[in-house]
Design an enzyme around this catalytic site. Structure first.
Site, short mmCIF file in Angstrom:
data_model
loop_
_atom_site.label_atom_id
_atom_site.label_comp_id
_atom_site.label_asym_id
_atom_site.label_seq_id
_atom_site.Cartn_x
_atom_site.Cartn_y
_atom_site.Cartn_z
N GLU A 1 -11.22 3.55 5.40
CA GLU A 1 -10.17 4.47 5.90
C GLU A 1 -10.89 5.56 6.71
O GLU A 1 -10.62 5.74 7.89
CB GLU A 1 -9.39 5.08 4.73
CG GLU A 1 -8.30 6.06 5.16
CD GLU A 1 -7.56 6.71 3.99
OE1 GLU A 1 -8.08 6.68 2.85
OE2 GLU A 1 -6.45 7.26 4.22
N ASP B 1 1.74 7.14 2.07
CA ASP B 1 2.32 8.32 1.39
C ASP B 1 3.50 8.81 2.23
O ASP B 1 3.42 9.86 2.90
CB ASP B 1 1.27 9.42 1.28
CG ASP B 1 0.05 8.97 0.49
OD1 ASP B 1 0.15 8.91 -0.75
OD2 ASP B 1 -0.97 8.65 1.12
N HIS C 1 0.86 -1.19 0.00
CA HIS C 1 0.00 0.00 0.00
C HIS C 1 0.89 1.23 0.00
O HIS C 1 1.28 1.74 1.05
CB HIS C 1 -0.93 -0.05 1.22
CG HIS C 1 -1.97 1.04 1.23
ND1 HIS C 1 -3.19 0.89 1.86
CD2 HIS C 1 -1.98 2.30 0.71
CE1 HIS C 1 -3.89 2.01 1.71
NE2 HIS C 1 -3.17 2.88 1.02
N1 ADE Z 1 -4.35 8.85 -2.31
C1 ADE Z 1 -3.12 8.93 -1.80
N2 ADE Z 1 -3.13 8.58 -0.51
C2 ADE Z 1 -4.40 8.23 -0.21
C3 ADE Z 1 -5.05 7.76 0.96
N3 ADE Z 1 -4.42 7.59 2.12
N4 ADE Z 1 -6.38 7.54 0.90
C4 ADE Z 1 -7.06 7.74 -0.24
N5 ADE Z 1 -6.48 8.16 -1.35
C5 ADE Z 1 -5.17 8.41 -1.35
ZN ZN Z 2 -3.69 4.74 0.37
#
Ligand code: ADE
Ligand code: ZN
Length: 330
Positions: free
Chosen positions: A192, A271, A9
């Site tokens: 999420e 990220d 991820h």
């Molecule tokens: N795009 C990049 N990071 C993301 C995340 N954590 N959740 C949803 N879309 C994303």
């Molecule tokens: Zn993500």
């Protein structure tokens, strides 16, 4: 050397470090609304997913040429290798580039060039997963899949990301059906920020094989039972969840109770340039905050290879798993 692991991820655009963003801005004549990388870093305080996405999409403007995408992926792979990553399944967001006039071929060929040399240069095997932006229309997702057809030999699967609230997985029913017919693997971000119902939809309507995040699974015992029964992997990103305020502190993360419930959970960075930690650092953070011991970290590393899309190369999976078992924490 950190324990061998797979990263499942990881948004490649989310690995754009501020210094690199400024170097690319200069090279490509893009003006960023920040004086320098230090000032930009100060903007990395987020209230929620959307506030992060606003900055993420703003900085993406500096990525313009095939070389830019190659450099971005190469920098990630070098860093990932240092943190014990042996296999990476990498997300990218084509619509974030095609929407500003960059051809999808530039993106895919650029990324693929870095991925092609990663095994030899860094000892990392790789795959690409193309994500659809769920806050764009279903038609836009379908035309993105169509535009990617000449490059499908480069792409292992499709995913779904961007702003979750109000954009249920069911909206993308058709494009996931087309992707399945093309032999692509299917994953989706769900739970999420969104409710457990979105995780059910990702499973039952989109037919996904893994859930990205799935943080909110524990709110629904029947869902947990289903995920355990079908061994559906969850690609958790604990540091991201704190930085985007889905939870208040890492100590409150349900990772440990998810492991105890028998869920096939993995730990990932999401990220890393924005959240202050690549996957090795994320393993260390959960060790510190949740008191996970060596054998629990080994279980997470093992899960990462069990959850990887390596069905076409079980020998490789077995080799990686043997490395995990043989790893000496010292
Ligand atoms: N795009 C990049 N990071 C993301 C995340 N954590 N959740 C949803 N879309 C994303
Ligand atoms: Zn993500």
């Amino acid at each position: 050397m950190p324990i061998p692991k797979a990263e499942l991820h990881l948004h490649i655009e989310g690995t754009l470090e501020p210094e690199h963003a400024f170097a690319l801005a200069r090279r490509n004549g893009v003006v960023l609304p920040y004086a320098d990388s230090a000032e930009l870093r100060k903007a990395y305080l987020f209230d929620d997913l959307q506030s992060f996405l606003d900055l993420y999409y703003e900085l993406i403007a500096v990525l313009r040429t095939e070389r830019d995408f190659t450099e971005l992926a190469d920098a990630y792979l070098a860093r990932a290798a240092e943190q014990g990553v042996r296999h990476a399944e990498i997300f990218f967001d084509p619509q974030a580039h095609t929407g500003r006039g960059i051809p999808i071929g530039t993106v895919i060929e650029g990324l693929a060039r870095a991925l092609d040399s990663a095994e030899e240069k860094y000892g990392v095997s790789t795959q690409l997963i193309m994500c659809f932006l769920r806050d764009e229309s279903a038609e836009s997702a379908t035309s993105t899949l169509d535009a990617a057809r000449p490059y499908l030999h480069r792409i292992a699967g499709v995913g779904l990301d961007s702003a979750e609230a109000g954009h249920p997985p069911s909206k993308f029913h058709e494009v996931y059906e087309s992707a399945a017919a093309l032999g692509l693997r299917r994953v989706a971000h769900a739970g999420e920020e969104g409710p457990p119902a979105y995780i059910w939809q990702a499973l039952d309507v989109l037919g996904v094989e893994r859930i990205d995040h799935g943080l909110r699974s524990m709110e629904d015992p029947e869902l947990v039972e289903r995920l355990v029964r079908d061994r559906v992997p969850l690609t958790l990103c604990p540091v991201s969840n704190v930085r985007l305020r889905a939870i208040d502190t890492l100590e409150e993360h349900p990772l440990r109770s998810m492991m105890e419930a028998g869920l096939l959970v993995t730990v990932n960075s999401d990220d890393p340039a924005y959240f202050g930690g690549y996957v090795g650092e994320t393993f260390y953070a959960v060790h510190e905050a949740l008191g996970l011991g060596n054998e629990e970290l080994r279980a997470l590393a093992r899960n990462s290879f069990l959850a990887a899309f390596l069905d076409h190369d079980e020998e490789r999976r077995a080799r990686y798993l043997a490395e995990v078992e043989a790893y000496d924490f010292g």
